[in-house]
Design a protein around this motif. Sequence first.
Motif, PDB file in Angstrom:
ATOM      1  N   LEU A 462      31.297 -37.386 -94.565  1.00 18.87           N
ATOM      2  CA  LEU A 462      32.277 -37.621 -93.499  1.00 18.87           C
ATOM      3  C   LEU A 462      33.637 -37.061 -93.900  1.00 18.87           C
ATOM      4  N   SER A 463      33.660 -36.151 -94.849  1.00 15.45           N
ATOM      5  CA  SER A 463      34.913 -35.653 -95.411  1.00 15.45           C
ATOM      6  C   SER A 463      35.705 -34.817 -94.410  1.00 15.45           C
ATOM      7  N   ASN A 464      37.013 -34.669 -94.715  1.00 20.85           N
ATOM      8  CA  ASN A 464      37.900 -33.832 -93.921  1.00 20.85           C
ATOM      9  C   ASN A 464      37.929 -34.237 -92.448  1.00 20.85           C
ATOM     10  N   ASN A 465      38.200 -35.505 -92.224  1.00 19.79           N
ATOM     11  CA  ASN A 465      38.427 -36.036 -90.886  1.00 19.79           C
ATOM     12  C   ASN A 465      39.689 -36.897 -90.931  1.00 19.79           C
ATOM     13  N   SER A 466      39.818 -37.783 -89.980  1.00 22.66           N
ATOM     14  CA  SER A 466      40.991 -38.671 -89.956  1.00 22.66           C
ATOM     15  C   SER A 466      40.564 -40.127 -89.896  1.00 22.66           C
ATOM     16  N   PHE A 467      39.484 -40.461 -90.562  1.00 25.95           N
ATOM     17  CA  PHE A 467      39.016 -41.847 -90.582  1.00 25.95           C
ATOM     18  C   PHE A 467      40.020 -42.711 -91.362  1.00 25.95           C
ATOM     19  N   SER A 468      40.131 -43.960 -90.939  1.00 25.97           N
ATOM     20  CA  SER A 468      41.106 -44.853 -91.572  1.00 25.97           C
ATOM     21  C   SER A 468      40.492 -46.238 -91.742  1.00 25.97           C
ATOM     22  N   GLY A 469      41.299 -47.129 -92.311  1.00 27.06           N
ATOM     23  CA  GLY A 469      40.819 -48.481 -92.533  1.00 27.06           C
ATOM     24  C   GLY A 469      40.055 -48.585 -93.830  1.00 27.06           C
ATOM     25  N   PRO A 470      39.517 -49.768 -94.113  1.00 25.05           N
ATOM     26  CA  PRO A 470      38.791 -49.962 -95.379  1.00 25.05           C
ATOM     27  C   PRO A 470      37.442 -49.262 -95.376  1.00 25.05           C
ATOM     28  N   LEU A 471      36.988 -48.978 -96.579  1.00 23.64           N
ATOM     29  CA  LEU A 471      35.638 -48.429 -96.714  1.00 23.64           C
ATOM     30  C   LEU A 471      34.614 -49.495 -96.360  1.00 23.64           C
ATOM     31  N   PRO A 472      33.496 -49.128 -95.761  1.00 17.82           N
ATOM     32  CA  PRO A 472      32.442 -50.119 -95.481  1.00 17.82           C
ATOM     33  C   PRO A 472      32.008 -50.806 -96.771  1.00 17.82           C
ATOM     34  N   SER A 473      31.835 -52.103 -96.703  1.00 18.59           N
ATOM     35  CA  SER A 473      31.505 -52.866 -97.911  1.00 18.59           C
ATOM     36  C   SER A 473      30.009 -53.002 -98.143  1.00 18.59           C
ATOM     37  N   LYS A 474      29.209 -52.635 -97.138  1.00 18.60           N
ATOM     38  CA  LYS A 474      27.753 -52.710 -97.297  1.00 18.60           C
ATOM     39  C   LYS A 474      27.095 -51.507 -96.640  1.00 18.60           C
ATOM     40  N   TYR A 475      26.027 -51.043 -97.263  1.00 19.49           N
ATOM     41  CA  TYR A 475      25.260 -49.922 -96.760  1.00 19.49           C
ATOM     42  C   TYR A 475      23.792 -50.305 -96.743  1.00 19.49           C
ATOM     43  N   GLY A 476      23.106 -49.927 -95.670  1.00 23.33           N
ATOM     44  CA  GLY A 476      21.690 -50.288 -95.571  1.00 23.33           C
ATOM     45  C   GLY A 476      20.804 -49.441 -96.459  1.00 23.33           C
ATOM     46  N   ALA A 477      21.301 -48.257 -96.836  1.00 27.76           N
ATOM     47  CA  ALA A 477      20.481 -47.318 -97.608  1.00 27.76           C
ATOM     48  C   ALA A 477      20.779 -47.473 -99.091  1.00 27.76           C
ATOM     49  N   LEU A 478      19.992 -48.270 -99.783  1.00 27.52           N
ATOM     50  CA  LEU A 478      20.189 -48.462-101.217  1.00 27.52           C
ATOM     51  C   LEU A 478      19.773 -47.220-102.006  1.00 27.52           C
ATOM     52  N   GLY A 479      19.044 -46.311-101.360  1.00 29.77           N
ATOM     53  CA  GLY A 479      18.616 -45.080-102.032  1.00 29.77           C
ATOM     54  C   GLY A 479      19.536 -43.907-101.777  1.00 29.77           C
ATOM     55  N   LEU A 480      20.763 -44.182-101.340  1.00 26.74           N
ATOM     56  CA  LEU A 480      21.725 -43.127-101.026  1.00 26.74           C
ATOM     57  C   LEU A 480      21.966 -42.249-102.251  1.00 26.74           C
ATOM     58  N   ILE A 481      21.921 -40.910-102.038  1.00 23.25           N
ATOM     59  CA  ILE A 481      22.120 -39.946-103.119  1.00 23.25           C
ATOM     60  C   ILE A 481      23.521 -39.337-103.068  1.00 23.25           C
ATOM     61  N   LEU A 483      27.415 -39.629-101.161  1.00 25.63           N
ATOM     62  CA  LEU A 483      28.380 -40.297-100.295  1.00 25.63           C
ATOM     63  C   LEU A 483      29.714 -39.567-100.467  1.00 25.63           C
ATOM     64  N   THR A 484      30.056 -38.731 -99.513  1.00 24.00           N
ATOM     65  CA  THR A 484      31.272 -37.923 -99.569  1.00 24.00           C
ATOM     66  C   THR A 484      32.192 -38.343 -98.437  1.00 24.00           C
ATOM     67  N   LEU A 485      33.319 -38.978 -98.797  1.00 23.62           N
ATOM     68  CA  LEU A 485      34.269 -39.508 -97.817  1.00 23.62           C
ATOM     69  C   LEU A 485      35.678 -38.965 -98.075  1.00 23.62           C
ATOM     70  N   SER A 486      35.794 -37.884 -98.784  1.00 25.74           N
ATOM     71  CA  SER A 486      37.091 -37.350 -99.213  1.00 25.74           C
ATOM     72  C   SER A 486      37.909 -36.820 -98.041  1.00 25.74           C
ATOM     73  N   PHE A 487      39.234 -36.667 -98.309  1.00 31.27           N
ATOM     74  CA  PHE A 487      40.174 -36.101 -97.341  1.00 31.27           C
ATOM     75  C   PHE A 487      40.134 -36.839 -95.997  1.00 31.27           C
ATOM     76  N   ASN A 488      40.367 -38.144 -96.080  1.00 33.31           N
ATOM     77  CA  ASN A 488      40.515 -38.984 -94.900  1.00 33.31           C
ATOM     78  C   ASN A 488      41.719 -39.904 -95.123  1.00 33.31           C
ATOM     79  N   TYR A 489      41.787 -41.004 -94.387  1.00 30.33           N
ATOM     80  CA  TYR A 489      42.884 -41.950 -94.526  1.00 30.33           C
ATOM     81  C   TYR A 489      42.363 -43.352 -94.841  1.00 30.33           C
ATOM     82  N   PHE A 490      41.225 -43.414 -95.541  1.00 35.96           N
ATOM     83  CA  PHE A 490      40.685 -44.712 -95.931  1.00 35.96           C
ATOM     84  C   PHE A 490      41.685 -45.407 -96.872  1.00 35.96           C
TER      85      PHE A 490
END
Length: 523
Positions: A462-481, A483-490
Amino acid sequence: MGSLDSGLQYSLVGQISPSLLSLEHLEYLSLNYTGLTGPDGGVPKFLGSFKNLRHLDLSSMDFTGTVPPQLGNLSKLEYLDLSYLRSMYSKDISWLTHLPLLVYLDMSETNLSSIADWPLVVNMLPSLEHLSLIDCSLSSTNQSLTHLNLTNLQVLYLYFNYFAHPIASAWFWNVTSITDLDLFETSLYGPFPNALGNMTSLPYLDFGCYLEHVYPANTTCNTATMTVDLTNLCDLEELWLDGSLSSGNITHFLEKLPQCPSNRLQCLSMQSNNMVGTMTNRFSHLASLTYLDLSYNNITGSKPLSIGNLSHLNLLDLSSNHLTSIPQELANCTSLQNIYLSNNNLTGRIPLGIGSCTRLEHLDLSYNSITVTIPLGLGKCTRLDYIALSNNHLSGPIPLEIASCAELWYLSHSNNHLTGHVPSKIGMLTNLVELDLSNNNLDGMIMEEHLATLTSLKHVDLSNNSFSGPLPSKYGALGLIELTLSFNYFSGHIPEFILCKLRDLLVLDLSDNFLEGDLPWCS
């Protein structure tokens, strides 16, 4: 006893006993896929003593050595399968001429490299209908047959042999009874002979190759030219020429395809053939097409409007060309399951009527210059499992209707100009494995409801957008390989869940946000 079939793979091992000869009336013997061998590891010579045998299948066994010429004593034999005996060879197959009733012969993967006159031998089998000599190390097929006896031959499979001579010099072009001709990877070159246009019984021709962009080290590819008039080949159903033409003009080629009232051509595949020209409106006579692949060529111009008349089309692949527009008439092809138009110069909008293609499963329009918004009707294509719209100029929001595509496992809208929030209904895509919305103008918060139900996710960008607020505290996918959230406003702290529960992560990029605090400790 009339027949003996031992066809379960390696259910039998050991030696083939001469006691079989007590079955003096035996007509059918099949030992394929067993671990049986002869006394010396080869095909037992005594098998040539079954005077009444009509069917012999020794395929996919572990024999070694030479093919015994004693098999030529089986004068009543109609079916002989010696295929995939990978350690077998023969320096003389003249014994075949003693089998005048032979209808079916398969010696695929038997080494016949030292036999130059093999066409002269098989020409002495007037009853032959099926001949398979796949990957036999045959050196040529350009022998001259002064008198053709193979008037019943229907199936000829010669692929994976290295002939390396002009295709027009091959002996089989005058065998007009052929219905299946496979010359895949045979290193034939030059122009196809005009005689091909007289093979009016031919439904299937494969002259393809392993493609250069898939197998770059391939050296056995065919390099022919096709200027033959095929308009009278009314029975032609499949034409495979992938990577096998040195050049050509798509406009002229399409004009020379069958022009029959009941055109049967269903499959046309011509990837990677250096084709130039435009397609114009040349599809009206190809109404039976179900598979059309012209990818990796140099075709220019717009897609023809007449492509909308191909109501039976299942697959359309025109990717990696220089096409400039998508006709809205494409939505009339309601049988489409796969659309691949990536890596072109497409402009304009995605057809508004795309929702009519309710059988659609794969849609790839990436790497173009498509504009305007993602059509709402895409949500009617509920069988979609792959959507790639990345690297375009799409704008507007991600439509809520995308949540109806419950089979989706791949969704990429990266490198566009999309705006607005990510719909929370994206959490309904429970089969999603890869989600890439990077490099857009999306904003708002990413909530647990977006990700909690996506238990199959492996890659999220989800990188290079304008997302804001806190990062999600739970994810349903425990097998996630990834997770790229860079260049936002989290903002806020990094949740413990990310570092302590997502133990399969290989890529974690949270850079260039407004995160604070210490990294969490995992207990």
